[in-house]
Scaffold this motif. Structure first.
Motif, PDB file in Angstrom:
ATOM      1  N   ALA A 190       0.832  -1.206   0.000  1.00 48.12           N
ATOM      2  CA  ALA A 190       0.000   0.000   0.000  1.00 48.12           C
ATOM      3  C   ALA A 190       0.868   1.257   0.000  1.00 48.12           C
ATOM      4  O   ALA A 190       0.561   2.240  -0.686  1.00 48.12           O
ATOM      5  CB  ALA A 190      -0.925  -0.019   1.227  1.00 48.12           C
ATOM      6  N   GLY A 191       1.946   1.219   0.772  1.00 46.76           N
ATOM      7  CA  GLY A 191       2.855   2.359   0.829  1.00 46.76           C
ATOM      8  C   GLY A 191       3.538   2.624  -0.505  1.00 46.76           C
ATOM      9  O   GLY A 191       3.650   3.766  -0.949  1.00 46.76           O
ATOM     10  N   PHE A 202       4.203   7.192   7.470  1.00 42.60           N
ATOM     11  CA  PHE A 202       4.353   6.943   6.040  1.00 42.60           C
ATOM     12  C   PHE A 202       5.786   7.231   5.585  1.00 42.60           C
ATOM     13  O   PHE A 202       6.382   6.443   4.842  1.00 42.60           O
ATOM     14  CB  PHE A 202       3.366   7.808   5.257  1.00 42.60           C
ATOM     15  N   VAL A 216       3.826  13.374  -1.695  1.00 38.39           N
ATOM     16  CA  VAL A 216       2.740  12.422  -1.926  1.00 38.39           C
ATOM     17  C   VAL A 216       1.541  12.768  -1.051  1.00 38.39           C
ATOM     18  O   VAL A 216       0.384  12.581  -1.443  1.00 38.39           O
ATOM     19  CB  VAL A 216       3.216  10.977  -1.628  1.00 38.39           C
ATOM     20  N   ILE A 217       1.809  13.291   0.148  1.00 35.63           N
ATOM     21  CA  ILE A 217       0.755  13.572   1.120  1.00 35.63           C
ATOM     22  C   ILE A 217       0.165  14.957   0.932  1.00 35.63           C
ATOM     23  O   ILE A 217      -1.045  15.153   0.989  1.00 35.63           O
ATOM     24  CB  ILE A 217       1.318  13.423   2.557  1.00 35.63           C
ATOM     25  N   LYS A 233       2.439   1.716  -3.486  1.00 36.97           N
ATOM     26  CA  LYS A 233       1.433   2.177  -4.440  1.00 36.97           C
ATOM     27  C   LYS A 233       1.153   3.663  -4.242  1.00 36.97           C
ATOM     28  O   LYS A 233       1.002   4.418  -5.212  1.00 36.97           O
ATOM     29  CB  LYS A 233       0.153   1.359  -4.273  1.00 36.97           C
ATOM     30  N   ARG A 234       1.104   4.065  -2.987  1.00 38.99           N
ATOM     31  CA  ARG A 234       0.818   5.473  -2.686  1.00 38.99           C
ATOM     32  C   ARG A 234       1.994   6.367  -3.069  1.00 38.99           C
ATOM     33  O   ARG A 234       1.808   7.464  -3.599  1.00 38.99           O
ATOM     34  CB  ARG A 234       0.506   5.621  -1.203  1.00 38.99           C
TER      35      ARG A 234
END
Length: 326
Positions: free
Chosen positions: A31-32, A302, A248-249, A34-35
């Motif tokens: 998941a990390g 993250f 990303v965030i 992919k993000r």
């Protein structure tokens, strides 16, 4: 280096790397990644550049010890640098794995004494630059952020600690550090008998190493300054890794905040130097530093995950490079 010793370093590092991989949650990792998307690739490439700067600093030290000349190829040294850091990451107490490997790899080319002195000098320079980075981060924080009483006291303590350590390192540069370090080890439990025997049987070699360290400081200060500046540049460029991940965030990323996050996290993690890859300490440092700058705990977690994955990938690359023939 003999193939037997290459295999020992490789197997030792590989076992520890596999143990670390078992601590990861695969679904969380996927998941990390992919993000993070292509920013994770940017972090991987960034560290390829940072290792080039590390290698350049070490290369300068080696050349200076041989009147500015060296038959060692830079790209071979680059390979050894990456493998050395990989072993440092996987070894408890940090420098117990990578430095012996570097000495053993370099010894057949320039002799054990010169190899030892160059590796010790580079390790000193690498750590020396950390204290400069932390001290400069304190100065930048005071110049850019409001400081209350508690924060002021904490920053003053950090600055005083860094200044003290910088002074101690300068004394080590001037008078050598190999014999002093061994004399400290001879008072520690479990290894004091070994240290005393080692001093008795290798006193001449230790004195030679210290003489070479002191001579380089007195005769080639420009080299040491250049090496320290290269390592210090690495610390600041390393902040771009956090910058990439935070993009990303949120698009509102401040590079100066990334400098502060890296400074606090690296200091906190280095307090837990006895842990392989500073497990737990790095994650806690990211969460606390992110929270102190107004970011969410999730953002810190993250960043810590992506940085951990990058470290594991470069550690695997470094271990594989051990097996590549010289």
């Amino acid at each position: 280096m003999k193939k037997k010793y290459q295999n020992i370093f490789f197997v030792f590092g590989l076992v520890l790397l596999l143990l670390m991989l078992t601590q990861l949650d695969l679904s969380q990792v996927l998941a990390g990644l992919k993000r993070a998307g292509y920013w994770f690739g940017a972090a991987i490439v960034l560290w390829g550049v940072l290792y080039m700067l590390n290698s350049s600093a070490w290369y300068l030290i080696i050349k200076s010890g041989n009147n500015g000349k060296s038959d060692i190829k830079f790209w071979w040294l680059y390979k050894v640098t990456i493998s050395g850091f990989a072993l440092n990451y996987t070894t408890p107490s940090g420098l117990m794995g990578g430095e012996p490997y570097r000495i053993m790899a370099l010894s057949p080319k320039i002799g054990p004494e010169r190899a030892s002195s160059s590796v010790i000098l580079y390790a000193m320079t690498h750590i020396f630059s950390h204290f400069w980075y932390w001290l400069l981060s304190v100065i930048i924080f005071v110049a850019c952020r409001p400081v209350n009483l508690f924060m002021g006291i904490m920053l003053a303590c950090i600055a005083a600690f860094c200044i003290l350590c910088l002074w101690l390192f300068l004394k080590g540069y001037k008078g050598g550090i190999a014999m002093k370090a061994m004399r400290i080890l001879r008072h520690l439990p479990l290894i004091k008998k070994w240290a005393r025997k080692y001093i008795e049987s290798h006193k001449e070699q230790l004195d030679t190493i210290d003489h070479q360290i002191a001579a380089l400081h007195s005769q080639s200060r420009n080299t040491l300054v250049s090496a320290v500046l290269l390592e210090l540049l690495c610390r600041f460029l390393n902040s771009f890794e956090i910058f990439f991940i935070l993009l990303v965030i949120t698009p509102n990323v401040n590079f100066i905040d990334c400098v502060f996050i890296l400074a606090f996290t690296s200091m906190f993690a280095n307090m837990l130097f006895f842990l392989p890859l500073q497990l737990g300490g790095r994650e806690g440092g990211f969460v606390m530093s992110a929270a102190s700058l107004g970011l969410t705990a999730g953002a810190g977690i993250f960043v810590a995950l992506i940085v951990r994955l990058r470290e594991l990938i470069w550690t695997a690359i470094g271990l594989l490079l051990i097996k590549i023939k010289e």
